[in-house]
Write a protein that holds these residues in place. Structure first.
Motif, mmCIF file in Angstrom:
data_model
loop_
_atom_site.group_PDB
_atom_site.id
_atom_site.type_symbol
_atom_site.label_atom_id
_atom_site.label_comp_id
_atom_site.label_asym_id
_atom_site.label_seq_id
_atom_site.Cartn_x
_atom_site.Cartn_y
_atom_site.Cartn_z
ATOM 1 N N LEU A 116 1.013 -1.615 -0.383
ATOM 2 C CA LEU A 116 -0.088 0.076 0.247
ATOM 3 C C LEU A 116 1.032 1.572 -0.180
ATOM 4 N N VAL A 117 1.674 1.773 0.664
ATOM 5 C CA VAL A 117 2.710 2.561 0.846
ATOM 6 C C VAL A 117 3.688 2.729 0.311
ATOM 7 N N GLY A 118 4.148 1.315 -1.263
ATOM 8 C CA GLY A 118 5.151 1.585 -2.023
ATOM 9 C C GLY A 118 4.234 2.598 -2.905
ATOM 10 N N ALA B 101 -3.624 13.251 -7.144
ATOM 11 C CA ALA B 101 -4.172 14.079 -8.478
ATOM 12 C C ALA B 101 -5.231 12.480 -8.506
ATOM 13 N N ALA B 102 -4.769 11.084 -7.863
ATOM 14 C CA ALA B 102 -6.239 9.766 -8.117
ATOM 15 C C ALA B 102 -7.382 10.120 -7.771
ATOM 16 N N LEU B 103 -7.255 10.634 -6.503
ATOM 17 C CA LEU B 103 -7.881 11.102 -5.960
ATOM 18 C C LEU B 103 -9.345 12.061 -6.428
ATOM 19 N N ALA B 104 -8.145 12.917 -6.971
ATOM 20 C CA ALA B 104 -9.005 14.445 -8.482
ATOM 21 C C ALA B 104 -9.660 13.686 -8.998
ATOM 22 N N ARG B 105 -8.682 12.297 -9.964
ATOM 23 C CA ARG B 105 -9.082 11.454 -10.920
ATOM 24 C C ARG B 105 -10.886 10.989 -10.760
ATOM 25 N N PHE B 106 -10.399 10.243 -9.711
ATOM 26 C CA PHE B 106 -11.981 9.753 -9.296
ATOM 27 C C PHE B 106 -13.021 10.017 -9.642
ATOM 28 N N TRP B 107 -12.741 11.806 -8.786
ATOM 29 C CA TRP B 107 -14.117 12.448 -8.770
ATOM 30 C C TRP B 107 -15.097 13.160 -9.760
ATOM 31 N N LYS B 108 -13.462 12.939 -11.285
ATOM 32 C CA LYS B 108 -14.089 13.649 -11.760
ATOM 33 C C LYS B 108 -14.748 12.593 -12.699
ATOM 34 N N ASN B 109 -14.693 11.420 -12.586
ATOM 35 C CA ASN B 109 -15.161 10.179 -13.351
ATOM 36 C C ASN B 109 -16.369 9.362 -12.201
ATOM 37 N N TRP B 110 -16.782 10.418 -11.023
ATOM 38 C CA TRP B 110 -17.837 9.499 -10.369
ATOM 39 C C TRP B 110 -19.130 10.765 -10.478
ATOM 40 N N LEU B 111 -17.995 12.279 -10.826
ATOM 41 C CA LEU B 111 -19.845 13.062 -10.794
ATOM 42 C C LEU B 111 -20.358 12.881 -12.686
ATOM 43 N N PRO B 112 -21.267 13.433 -12.174
ATOM 44 C CA PRO B 112 -21.892 13.797 -13.379
ATOM 45 C C PRO B 112 -21.260 14.304 -14.997
ATOM 46 N N PRO B 113 -21.154 13.964 -15.658
ATOM 47 C CA PRO B 113 -21.231 14.934 -17.463
ATOM 48 C C PRO B 113 -21.573 15.950 -17.229
ATOM 49 N N ARG B 114 -20.859 17.189 -18.205
ATOM 50 C CA ARG B 114 -20.740 17.918 -18.340
ATOM 51 C C ARG B 114 -21.371 18.645 -17.220
ATOM 52 N N LEU C 192 -7.482 4.804 0.763
ATOM 53 C CA LEU C 192 -7.810 6.279 -0.178
ATOM 54 C C LEU C 192 -7.430 5.863 -1.540
ATOM 55 N N HIS C 193 -6.097 5.495 -1.361
ATOM 56 C CA HIS C 193 -5.545 6.054 -3.174
ATOM 57 C C HIS C 193 -5.563 4.763 -3.474
ATOM 58 N N ALA C 194 -5.639 3.626 -2.512
ATOM 59 C CA ALA C 194 -5.939 1.630 -3.509
ATOM 60 C C ALA C 194 -6.898 1.997 -4.193
ATOM 61 N N PHE C 195 -8.376 2.498 -3.352
ATOM 62 C CA PHE C 195 -9.492 2.527 -3.375
ATOM 63 C C PHE C 195 -9.286 2.962 -4.212
ATOM 64 N N VAL C 196 -9.310 4.211 -4.913
ATOM 65 C CA VAL C 196 -9.793 4.775 -5.448
ATOM 66 C C VAL C 196 -8.919 4.621 -6.924
ATOM 67 N N SER C 197 -7.645 3.943 -7.145
ATOM 68 C CA SER C 197 -6.858 3.985 -8.106
ATOM 69 C C SER C 197 -7.416 2.240 -8.957
ATOM 70 N N GLY C 198 -8.133 1.968 -7.923
ATOM 71 C CA GLY C 198 -8.995 0.473 -8.838
ATOM 72 C C GLY C 198 -10.216 1.368 -8.939
ATOM 73 N N TYR D 255 -14.880 5.454 0.875
ATOM 74 C CA TYR D 255 -14.273 6.298 0.604
ATOM 75 C C TYR D 255 -14.627 7.246 2.047
ATOM 76 N N TRP D 256 -15.456 7.367 2.535
ATOM 77 C CA TRP D 256 -15.749 8.794 3.487
ATOM 78 C C TRP D 256 -14.667 8.471 5.111
ATOM 79 N N GLN D 257 -15.555 6.404 5.165
ATOM 80 C CA GLN D 257 -14.790 6.777 5.723
ATOM 81 C C GLN D 257 -12.867 6.845 6.249
ATOM 82 N N LEU D 258 -12.453 6.524 5.296
ATOM 83 C CA LEU D 258 -11.184 6.403 5.510
ATOM 84 C C LEU D 258 -10.520 8.281 5.315
#
Length: 315
Positions: free
Chosen positions: A127-129, A138-151, A183-189, A276-279
């Motif tokens: 995990l740490v590695g 950056a990975a967290l921001a990409r996660f939310w860009k994918n999760w949020l509705p488009p446009r 958290l990073h591992a969760f959003v990277s999946g 996500y929110w627990q972490l």
């Protein structure tokens, strides 16, 4: 002080008085930082009395680890450019801050590995590695860009990501390092919404206008945060009314008992990212005092308040 008839120093004499090597004086001279006053008949460099002060200033700037090009910008001709010096110092402070953040992160990560059981070590190392040092969001921001509705409007997307992506603490504990790594591992999946449907408000066939909704939810979450800081249980009131009103406006309908019942059913069926929110809560939890409510926590408080009211109305 200047034994030569012309009152100038040789390169060796200047180096001796400044306490540096001849090689250093030649290096700074070749790069234009230390202009020579003249050349001897044999072509040797000669320096005037001002060269000693300038050489000492160069050494001071280099002691601050300013690179030679930066020193050259600071020493503009015969003067010191204060604006260039301020920019150079600010740049080094920013760089040093990043280095210190990386060291603190590494220290906490090493303690995390040191203090775990042999059975936990391999998983924690993995995990740490996977996290950069200092850690990037950056990975967290990409996660939310994918999760949020488009446009969504860019302004609204930026605000939502800012409030949903936690910043790693400046002086993390081992537990916070572990929380961020998980958290990073969760959003990277795979994104939890991908392939399993998005929340109802994200879908174009449900009649919602996401931009209207997300723009209206800010006040509801602020009111719910105040309720949670006061340690009040989920309940009807201004926060819940504001929450439901945002959903009703985004669908172009009225806030009625029937709509509240429908909204409760939709929210219950929506994909969830509780992990996500627990972490996030573990990551941003203060050393003392109650934790600051996250957007996930306020959303659950509002959902619980809505479910409780709908249940009482039905009874």
């Amino acid at each position: 002080m200047f034994p030569s008839p012309d009152g100038l120093w040789s390169i060796g004499e200047l180096a001796e008085h400044a306490g540096v090597t001849v090689k250093a004086v030649r290096f700074y001279s070749d790069r234009g930082l230390l202009p020579e006053a003249a050349r001897s008949a044999g072509g040797h460099r000669r320096y005037g009395p001002e060269a000693l002060d300038r050489l000492r200033l160069i050494r001071s700037l280099r002691t601050l680890d300013l690179p030679v090009p930066e020193v050259g910008r600071v020493l503009d001709g015969d003067d010191v450019r204060e604006d260039a010096l301020e920019d150079a110092v600010a740049g080094k402070l920013k760089e040093l801050g990043s280095q210190l953040a990386a060291l603190r992160w590494r220290e906490a990560a090493l303690r995390l590995i040191q203090d775990c059981t042999p059975e936990e070590r391999a998983d924690r190392l993995r995990l740490v590695g996977a996290v950069t040092v200092p850690p990037s969001t950056a990975a967290l921001a990409r996660f939310w860009k994918n999760w949020l509705p488009p446009r969504l409007p860019a302004r609204l997307t930026s605000v939502l990501i800012e409030h949903s992506v936690p910043q790693p603490p400046a002086e993390p504990t081992p537990a916070q390092v572990l929380a961020f790594a998980r958290l990073h591992a969760f959003v990277s999946g795979p994104c939890p919404g991908t392939g399993r449907g998005q929340p109802a408000v994200h879908r174009s066939d449900t009649g919602y206008r996401p931009a209207v909704l997300y723009d209206g939810l800010r006040e509801a979450h602020e009111l719910a945060s105040a309720e949670m800081r006061a340690q009040r249980p989920p309940r009807p009131g201004g926060a819940l009314d504001c929450f439901v009103a945002a959903y009703a406006r985004s669908r172009g309908t009225q806030d009625t008992a029937a709509f509240r019942r429908l909204l409760g059913e939709q929210l219950a069926a929506d994909p969830r990212i509780d992990h996500y929110w627990q972490l996030v809560a573990e990551l941003v939890s203060p050393a003392s005092g109650p934790p600051e409510p996250t957007l996930g926590a306020t959303h659950e408080w509002l959902r619980a308040a809505l479910d409780a009211q709908v249940s009482r109305t039905a009874a």
